[in-house]
Write a protein that holds these residues in place. Structure first.
Motif, short mmCIF file in Angstrom:
data_model
loop_
_atom_site.label_atom_id
_atom_site.label_comp_id
_atom_site.label_asym_id
_atom_site.label_seq_id
_atom_site.Cartn_x
_atom_site.Cartn_y
_atom_site.Cartn_z
N ASP A 199 -0.80 14.10 -7.69
CA ASP A 199 -2.25 13.88 -7.76
C ASP A 199 -2.63 13.05 -8.98
O ASP A 199 -3.47 12.14 -8.91
N GLU A 200 -2.01 13.36 -10.14
CA GLU A 200 -2.30 12.61 -11.37
C GLU A 200 -1.80 11.17 -11.25
O GLU A 200 -2.47 10.23 -11.69
N ILE A 201 -0.65 11.01 -10.64
CA ILE A 201 -0.10 9.66 -10.42
C ILE A 201 -1.04 8.84 -9.54
O ILE A 201 -1.37 7.69 -9.85
N GLU A 202 -1.50 9.45 -8.45
CA GLU A 202 -2.41 8.75 -7.54
C GLU A 202 -3.73 8.40 -8.23
O GLU A 202 -4.31 7.33 -7.98
N ALA A 203 -4.20 9.28 -9.11
CA ALA A 203 -5.47 9.03 -9.81
C ALA A 203 -5.35 7.80 -10.71
O ALA A 203 -6.27 6.97 -10.78
N ILE A 204 -4.23 7.67 -11.41
CA ILE A 204 -4.03 6.50 -12.28
C ILE A 204 -3.92 5.24 -11.45
O ILE A 204 -4.52 4.20 -11.78
N ILE A 205 -3.16 5.29 -10.36
CA ILE A 205 -3.02 4.11 -9.50
C ILE A 205 -4.37 3.69 -8.95
O ILE A 205 -4.71 2.49 -8.91
N ALA A 249 -1.30 9.02 0.44
CA ALA A 249 -2.13 8.36 -0.58
C ALA A 249 -3.14 7.48 0.15
O ALA A 249 -2.91 7.07 1.30
N PRO A 250 -4.27 7.16 -0.49
CA PRO A 250 -5.29 6.33 0.16
C PRO A 250 -4.76 4.98 0.63
O PRO A 250 -5.27 4.40 1.58
N TRP A 251 -3.74 4.44 -0.03
CA TRP A 251 -3.20 3.12 0.32
C TRP A 251 -1.98 3.23 1.22
O TRP A 251 -1.37 2.21 1.56
N GLY A 252 -1.62 4.46 1.62
CA GLY A 252 -0.52 4.66 2.55
C GLY A 252 0.51 5.65 2.03
O GLY A 252 0.63 5.90 0.83
N LYS A 253 1.26 6.25 2.96
CA LYS A 253 2.29 7.21 2.57
C LYS A 253 3.38 6.53 1.76
O LYS A 253 3.71 5.37 2.00
N GLY A 254 3.94 7.27 0.82
CA GLY A 254 5.02 6.73 0.02
C GLY A 254 5.36 7.65 -1.14
O GLY A 254 5.07 8.85 -1.10
N GLY A 277 2.63 -0.83 2.19
CA GLY A 277 2.28 0.40 1.48
C GLY A 277 2.67 0.38 0.02
O GLY A 277 2.30 1.31 -0.73
N ASP A 278 3.39 -0.63 -0.45
CA ASP A 278 3.72 -0.74 -1.87
C ASP A 278 2.45 -1.06 -2.67
O ASP A 278 1.55 -1.74 -2.18
N VAL A 279 2.42 -0.57 -3.92
CA VAL A 279 1.36 -0.95 -4.85
C VAL A 279 2.04 -1.48 -6.10
O VAL A 279 2.95 -0.84 -6.65
N TYR A 280 1.61 -2.66 -6.56
CA TYR A 280 2.23 -3.30 -7.72
C TYR A 280 1.24 -3.45 -8.87
O TYR A 280 0.04 -3.62 -8.66
N PHE A 281 1.78 -3.41 -10.08
CA PHE A 281 1.00 -3.68 -11.28
C PHE A 281 1.26 -5.14 -11.70
O PHE A 281 2.39 -5.62 -11.59
N SER A 282 0.22 -5.81 -12.18
CA SER A 282 0.33 -7.21 -12.60
C SER A 282 0.37 -7.31 -14.13
O SER A 282 -0.69 -7.29 -14.78
N LEU A 323 4.16 0.52 -8.68
CA LEU A 323 3.53 1.80 -9.03
C LEU A 323 3.74 2.82 -7.91
O LEU A 323 3.83 4.02 -8.16
N TRP A 324 3.83 2.31 -6.70
CA TRP A 324 3.97 3.17 -5.51
C TRP A 324 4.86 2.44 -4.53
O TRP A 324 4.74 1.22 -4.34
#
Length: 466
Positions: free
Chosen positions: A118-124, A195-200, A139-144, A182-183
């Motif tokens: 939950d904390e990880i998802e909140a930061i993402i 997660a809101p952006w997809g399972k992972g 479903g991947d999420v990347y940091f720039s 990140l995910w």
């Protein structure tokens, strides 16, 4: 106390955010195998940092995580035909066997990555909202990193240089080579969370940012770990944490040096790779802890059979000194020698020497040197005094410096003799008093054959088992 801050590349006075309280986050193991001797160094070093700060009067909140979901764990589970939870739980148990063997004190909190989704998802979610991160179709999420102007400030490398070695692997949908996950979107047969952006599942770097924030707050005092974590792990932690929270992540960064084996960097590919368990089975755990503290923590350490044997011999000197104090106390009196004040001055000087060493960027090598000079003072001045008060003061100082702070001399066992053997030792003493050397030698040799070795000292006869 002054510590070397990797962020500023200089020694700085340690000034906690909250007076009297120090918050420390130490990167813990990824639990897919037994820990190796390289893992043992940060365990022993930063456990000692915590102990020393507490000795100096600070309240320390110490957090060390377990990474219990990771590519390596999933790979190990597939190899063994089991699941990630079984692998993680197995090697967390094995970690504690080794950590307790090394006299590592349990942290204030030992969080697991999977307990902080939950904390990880909140930061993402915050990073996505602020535009520092982006989601892709799988479903991947990347940091720039390119959007964080200070990226590279810990490793002291400009973004352009870091980009030169980066690449986009097959299957990755990230926009730039330096972007990091990140995910990770769900894949067949792998564990996944909604997660809101997809399972992972979370990426490695985001786990520590989430656990540090949850258990220590948005800004912590000290973040520590091995030198190999400076880039990319700690660099990425800083970027995602500071972009999310808008405040500095950690005020001081402390990193321990590498372990070499016979003067060559330890590596599985070179076949010079040793687990803590393997070394401990041959030499015991305590020589490993001693080795990790025998050099200043930022310097490389060389492991070899000869060196670990030297560590055992050095520990034997410490044990002998401490046992000698206990032995002398059995016959000590209340009368103090004429030089009692001078002896107490020596003890205070050793304590001051130890503090000066440890205040200088946790210099455990010089701290150990102060302990061995204390041992010399005890042998030369305290033991011959026969003074109960001086012996007790020396014992208390020895226990504080060597055991409470450095975490050494923790396997002392109080052995007792049965009445029959005790009577034979008394009979030998009577024979010696009567100058019946033949009888005294006969009893000594008999006891030695039974595994009991006698040693005649100015304070009386000492014994130990072999």
């Amino acid at each position: 106390m002054r510590v070397y801050n990797t962020l500023t590349r200089k020694k700085e006075e340690l000034v906690p955010l909250t007076p009297g309280e120090v918050k420390i986050y130490a990167c813990g193991p990824t639990v897919y195998n037994f820990i190796h001797i390289g893992n043992a160094r940060p365990l022993c070093v930063f456990d000692t940092l915590r102990r020393y700060l507490e000795f100096r009067g600070y309240s320390v909140r110490f957090v060390q995580n377990f990474t219990d979901i990771d590519d390596k764990i999933i790979r190990r589970a597939n190899e063994e035909g089991t699941d990630y939870k079984t692998v993680a739980e197995t090697y967390i148990r094995e970690f504690w066997t080794d950590a307790k063997g090394l006299n590592f004190r349990e942290a204030t909190v030992h969080p697991k990555a999977t307990e902080n989704i939950d904390e990880i998802e909140a930061i993402i979610a915050t990073l996505l909202k602020k535009g520092y991160a982006y989601a892709v179709e799988n479903g991947d999420v990347y940091f720039s990193p390119g959007k964080f102007k200070e990226y590279g400030k810990l490793s002291h490398q400009p973004l352009e240089d870091l980009e030169a070695g980066a690449r986009i692997n097959i299957g990755e949908l990230k926009k730039e080579p330096m972007d990091f996950a990140l995910w990770k979107g769900a894949k067949p047969g792998e564990p996944a969370w909604d997660a809101p952006w997809g399972k992972g599942r979370p990426g490695w770097h985001i786990e520590c940012s989430a656990m540090a924030r949850r258990y220590l707050g948005e800004t912590i005092d000290i973040h520590c770990g091995g030198q190999d974590l400076i880039f990319p792990h700690h660099e990425n932690e800083i970027a995602q944490s500071e972009c999310c929270n808008g405040v500095p992540f950690a005020r001081y960064w402390m990193h321990n040096g590498y372990i070499n084996v016979d003067n060559v960097k330890m590596s599985k590919s070179l076949g010079n790779f040793f687990t803590v368990r393997d070394v401990a089975q041959e030499y015991g755990y305590e020589p490993i802890r001693y080795l990790m503290l025998s050099s200043q923590y930022r310097s490389p350490i060389n492991y070899s059979v000869d060196i670990i044997e030297q560590c055992r011999a050095s520990l034997e000197r410490l044990y002998t000194c401490r046992d000698s104090i206990d032995f002398a106390l059995q016959s000590a009196g209340d009368e103090e020698p004429e030089n009692a004040a001078e002896v107490r001055g020596q003890l205070e000087a050793r304590k001051a020497q130890f503090i000066a060493a440890m205040d200088d960027d946790l210099n455990t090598a010089d701290g150990l040197a102060a302990v061995f000079e204390l041992v010399r003072d005890i042998n030369v001045s305290v033991l011959p005094s026969g003074s109960k008060a001086l012996l007790e003061e020396a014992a208390a100082l020895f226990d504080t410096l060597a055991t409470d702070v450095l975490g050494l001399v923790y396997n002392r066992k109080k052995e007792t003799l049965d009445d029959r053997v005790a009577a034979r030792i008394e009979a030998r003493q009577a024979a010696r008093a009567a100058k019946n050397w033949a009888e005294a030698d006969r009893i000594r040799d008999e006891l030695k054959a039974e595994g009991i070795v006698l040693e005649d000292t100015p304070q009386g006869v000492k014994w130990h088992r072999v």
